[in-house]
Design an enzyme around this catalytic site. Structure first.
Site, short mmCIF file in Angstrom:
data_model
loop_
_atom_site.label_atom_id
_atom_site.label_comp_id
_atom_site.label_asym_id
_atom_site.label_seq_id
_atom_site.Cartn_x
_atom_site.Cartn_y
_atom_site.Cartn_z
NE ARG A 82 -10.47 -3.70 -1.73
CZ ARG A 82 -9.90 -2.88 -0.88
NH1 ARG A 82 -10.60 -1.93 -0.32
NH2 ARG A 82 -8.62 -3.00 -0.57
N GLY A 127 -0.83 7.83 -5.72
CA GLY A 127 -0.55 6.42 -5.48
C GLY A 127 0.35 6.15 -4.29
CG ASP A 144 -14.52 1.79 -1.32
OD1 ASP A 144 -15.55 2.30 -0.85
OD2 ASP A 144 -13.41 2.32 -1.24
CE LYS A 193 -3.91 2.17 2.37
NZ LYS A 193 -4.92 1.98 3.41
P1 AMP Z 1 -10.18 4.97 0.71
O1 AMP Z 1 -11.08 6.10 1.11
O2 AMP Z 1 -8.83 5.02 1.33
O3 AMP Z 1 -10.84 3.64 0.83
O4 AMP Z 1 -9.87 5.19 -0.84
C1 AMP Z 1 -10.87 5.27 -1.81
C2 AMP Z 1 -10.24 5.15 -3.16
O5 AMP Z 1 -9.27 6.17 -3.35
C3 AMP Z 1 -9.53 3.84 -3.43
O6 AMP Z 1 -9.76 3.52 -4.76
C4 AMP Z 1 -8.09 4.20 -3.17
O7 AMP Z 1 -7.21 3.34 -3.83
C5 AMP Z 1 -8.03 5.61 -3.72
N1 AMP Z 1 -6.92 6.40 -3.14
C6 AMP Z 1 -6.81 6.86 -1.88
N2 AMP Z 1 -5.65 7.54 -1.72
C7 AMP Z 1 -5.00 7.51 -2.91
C8 AMP Z 1 -3.75 8.01 -3.40
N3 AMP Z 1 -2.91 8.70 -2.63
N4 AMP Z 1 -3.43 7.76 -4.68
C9 AMP Z 1 -4.25 7.08 -5.48
N5 AMP Z 1 -5.43 6.58 -5.09
C10 AMP Z 1 -5.82 6.78 -3.82
MG MG Z 2 -10.41 1.81 0.58
#
Ligand code: AMP
Ligand code: MG
Length: 549
Positions: free
Chosen positions: A221, A157, A293, A144
Site C-alpha cells: 500500500r 483480528g 493504507d 482476512k
Molecule cells: P481498515 O479501515 O479496514 O483499512 O483498517 C484499518 C486498520 O485497522 C488496519 O490496520 C486493519 O488491519 C485494522 N483492523 C480493522 N479491523 C480489525 C479487527 N477486527 N481486528 C484487528 N485489526 C483490525
Molecule cells: Mg485497510
C-alpha cells in the site's frame, strides 16, 4: 461462483486433497527478500526495521466453505474436487498451513481521514505467502479475518460474515467489470461468533465470523512506504522500493539510475491510480475509506469495507457513516483524494532522491491526465466517439439534469443507448423518455420540470451523437461495453447477506453469477438490475455502512 448448498458433505481431509493443496508452489519472495520482525510472539507492538511479522492464523471451530470463485481457483491450479474437500476449508479457514507457507502480517502505516495515524499494519489479515499461479505470476494468498496479529491494536483480528460477503462479492464483481482489483478465492465460515457494534451506538451483538482468502500479486500500500519514511528508516524504505521495482515493475529497472527508477515508479503509480479512479467514476463505485493504507501500489481496488454503489446520481454521497460529517470520501471527491494520497506517497519517496523534480512532475501531471481520461471515458460511454469542443458544457448540463431529481445513474447510462437519435426534432418527448422510464425514483418527476430538462438534454445529446459519426451498431456496442447493466447494488448485497445469515446461500450464489457478466443483458435476471426499492432507502447495510466489520 459456486456455493456450499450444492456440495455433497465430505468426510475429513483425504490424502489426495492434502497433496493437491500441499502442491501449491510457494515462493514467498516478500519474507525471503525483505527484513522480517525477529520477534515471533503474537503480541501488539511497534515493529521497527521490518516489512512483516511472522504470525500464524488462529484456528477456528468449524471451518465451512460458503462460496468460491472458479476462475481464481483455476488460476491457482485448484480443481473443483480439491476446493470442495474438507482440507480446503481447513486451510482457508486458517486451521492448517499448506506445505511451503510462511505466514506473516505486513507492517504499514497510513493517513486515516487526512491525519497521520502511524503504524497500522495487517491487524486481521494474515498472508500464507506467495504462490506461482498457472501463468507463472506470483500471487499472495491472504486470509482476512484469520485472527490477531502484532498489528491488531486491541481489536480481535476477526471479520464478520456480512463484511466478508461484501468483500467477496465486490472484488469478484469488480474484476468482471474489467476494473483492477484484488481477487477473492473463497469465503469460509468459521463457526465462531464475533461481537460487533454495527453503528457504534452501544448495541454490540454477536455475529457469525468468516474468512475471505484474498489474492493479488502484491498487497503493498502507499502506507507501506510511508511508515519507514516517517521513521527516517531509509534503509527499509529503499529495500521496499527496490523490491517493488524488481518484482512488480521490472520494466522500470532497466531505466537507469535508482533515482530515475523512483521517478518512473511514482509516474506509473499515478497513471494506474488515474485509470482506476476513472473506472470507479464510470461505474459509480464509492470506495468509502480512501486512506493511504487502502491504496494499492499496483493500482488495484483494495480493502472493501464500507464501500457503496451510487444509485441516484449524487456526487456528494458517501456510504460510510464514519465519514458522514466531512464526506471526505464522497463519490465526487474520489479523484481529488487519490491525488492527495499520491502526494503522500511522493512525500515518502522523496527521501530517496536528490532531485525531487521528477516526483513533482508526476504529481503535477495527475489532474490533467485525469481530466483527459475522464473526458474520453464520458464521451465514449455517451456514444459521442471522442471528446470535442462544447462537450464540457454538455456534460455540465447532463449533471445538472441528473441531480434535478432522483435519477438512477446505472439505469440512465445503460438505457441511454436505447434512446432514438434519428430525426429527434420530429419525435414527441415520450419517444425519447420511453427507454428511460425506469430511471426515476419518483416517477412523477418524469412528467415535471426534471423530465422537461431531460428531454432538452436528450435532444442535444442525439444531435451530438450524429456529429460523432459512429454507426448505430458500433455505438451501442461501445456504450453497452462501458455502461454495465448489473452492479453490486447496495441492497442486493444486503439481501444476499440476510439470506446467508439465515442459512440460505442461494442468493449469494446467484448474485455472484449475475455479476460475472455485468455488461450483458441477462433475460430472466432483470430483478438484479432494478433500482433500489423503497425499503432499502434508510436501512443499515443498504444506505449506511460503518467501518465496524
Ligand atoms: P481498515 O479501515 O479496514 O483499512 O483498517 C484499518 C486498520 O485497522 C488496519 O490496520 C486493519 O488491519 C485494522 N483492523 C480493522 N479491523 C480489525 C479487527 N477486527 N481486528 C484487528 N485489526 C483490525
Ligand atoms: Mg485497510
Amino acid at each position: 461462483m459456486s456455493t456450499e448448498s450444492s456440495l455433497p458433505p465430505r468426510p475429513g481431509p483425504s490424502a489426495d486433497d492434502l497433496v493437491a493443496l500441499d502442491g501449491m508452489r510457494f515462493t514467498n519472495r516478500f519474507t525471503a527478500e525483505l527484513p522480517g520482525d525477529p520477534d515471533s510472539a503474537n503480541g501488539v507492538r511497534q515493529v521497527l526495521g521490518a516489512a512483516s511479522s511472522p504470525v500464524r492464523p488462529t484456528p477456528v471451530s468449524a471451518p465451512r466453505l460458503l462460496a468460491w470463485s472458479p476462475e481464481v481457483a483455476d488460476q491457482l491450479g485448484l480443481s473443483e474436487d480439491v476446493v470442495r474437500s474438507a482440507a480446503f476449508a481447513e486451510v482457508f479457514g486458517g486451521n492448517r498451513l499448506p506445505a511451503g507457507a510462511e505466514p506473516y502480517a505486513a507492517c504499514y502505516g497510513g493517513h486515516q481521514f487526512g491525519n497521520w495515524a502511524g503504524q497500522l499494519g495487517d491487524g486481521r489479515a494474515i498472508a500464507l505467502g506467495e504462490v506461482l499461479d498457472r501463468h507463472g505470476v506470483h500471487q499472495t494468498l491472504q486470509l482476512k479475518g484469520a485472527g490477531p496479529t502484532p498489528y491488531s491494536r486491541g481489536a480481535d483480528g476477526r471479520a464478520v460474515l456480512r463484511s466478508s460477503i461484501r468483500e467477496y462479492l465486490c472484488s469478484e464483481a469488480m474484476h468482471h467489470l474489467g476494473i483492477a482489483t484484488t481477487r477473492a478465492l473463497c469465503l469460509v465460515a468459521t463457526g465462531d461468533d464475533v461481537v460487533r457494534d454495527v453503528l457504534y451506538d452501544g448495541h454490540p451483538r454477536p455475529e457469525p465470523g468468516a474468512v475471505v482468502c484474498r489474492v493479488a500479486p502484491s498487497f503493498l500500500r502507499f502506507g507501506t512506504f510511508q511508515l519507514p519514511a516517517s521513521r527516517q528508516d531509509r534503509v527499509l524504505l529503499r529495500r521496499l522500493v527496490e523490491f517493488t521495482l524488481r518484482n512488480d515493475f521490472p520494466h522500470l529497472v532497466a531505466l537507469g539510475s535508482f533515482e530515475e527508477q523512483v521517478g518512473a515508479l511514482l509516474a506509473e503509480v499515478c497513471a494506474r491510480s488515474t485509470a482506476l479512479v476513472v473506472d470507479w467514476m464510470r461505474v459509480g463505485f464509492v470506495h468509502g475509506v480512501l486512506n493511504t493504507d487502502n491504496l494499492s501500489i499496483l493500482g488495484l481496488t483494495l480493502d472493501y469495507g464500507p464501500y457503496g454503489w451510487l444509485e441516484n446520481f449524487d456526487p456528494g454521497w458517501t456510504p460510510n457513516t464514519t465519514d458522514a460529517q466531512g464526506r471526505r470520501y464522497r463519490y465526487g471527491n474520489q479523484p481529488e483524494i487519490v491525488h492527495w494520497n499520491l502526494w503522500q506517497l511522493a512525500n515518502a519517496l522523496v527521501g530517496l532522491v536528490e532531485d525531487p523534480q521528477p516526483l513533482q512532475a508526476a504529481l503535477d501531471a495527475y489532474s490533467g491526465c485525469y481530466q483527459e481520461q475522464y473526458h474520453a471515458m464520458m464521451a465514449a460511454r455517451l456514444g459521442w466517439g471522442s471528446f470535442a469542443a462544447g462537450d464540457e458544457e454538455r456534460l455540465a448540463e447532463l449533471f445538472a439534469v441528473l441531480t434535478s431529481a432522483e435519477i438512477d445513474q446505472v439505469l440512465f447510462f445503460r438505457d441511454l443507448a436505447r434512446v432514438p437519435v434519428n430525426d429527434v426534432a420530429a419525435r414527441p418527448d415520450e419517444e425519447l423518455l420511453g427507454p428511460l422510464r425506469e430511471i426515476w425514483y419518483e416517477p412523477a418527476d418524469a412528467a415535471g420540470a426534471a423530465g422537461e430538462a431531460m428531454v432538452r438534454w436528450l435532444r442535444s445529446w442525439a444531435v451530438r451523437v450524429g456529429v460523432g459519426g459512429l454507426a448505430e451498431d458500433e455505438r451501442r456496442q461501445i456504450m453497452d461495453g462501458l455502461n454495465p447493466r448489473f452492479v453490486l447494488r447496495n441492497y442486493l448485497a444486503q439481501e444476499a447477506i440476510d439470506a446467508a445469515e439465515a442459512g440460505d446461500l442461494s442468493l449469494l450464489s446467484e448474485l455472484a453469477d449475475v455479476l460475472r457478466h455485468p455488461y450483458d443483458e441477462q433475460p430472466g435476471r432483470e430483478r438484479f438490475a432494478a433500482r433500489r426499492p423503497e425499503w432499502a432507502r434508510h436501512r443499515v447495510g443498504c444506505s449506511m455502512l460503518s467501518c465496524s466489520s
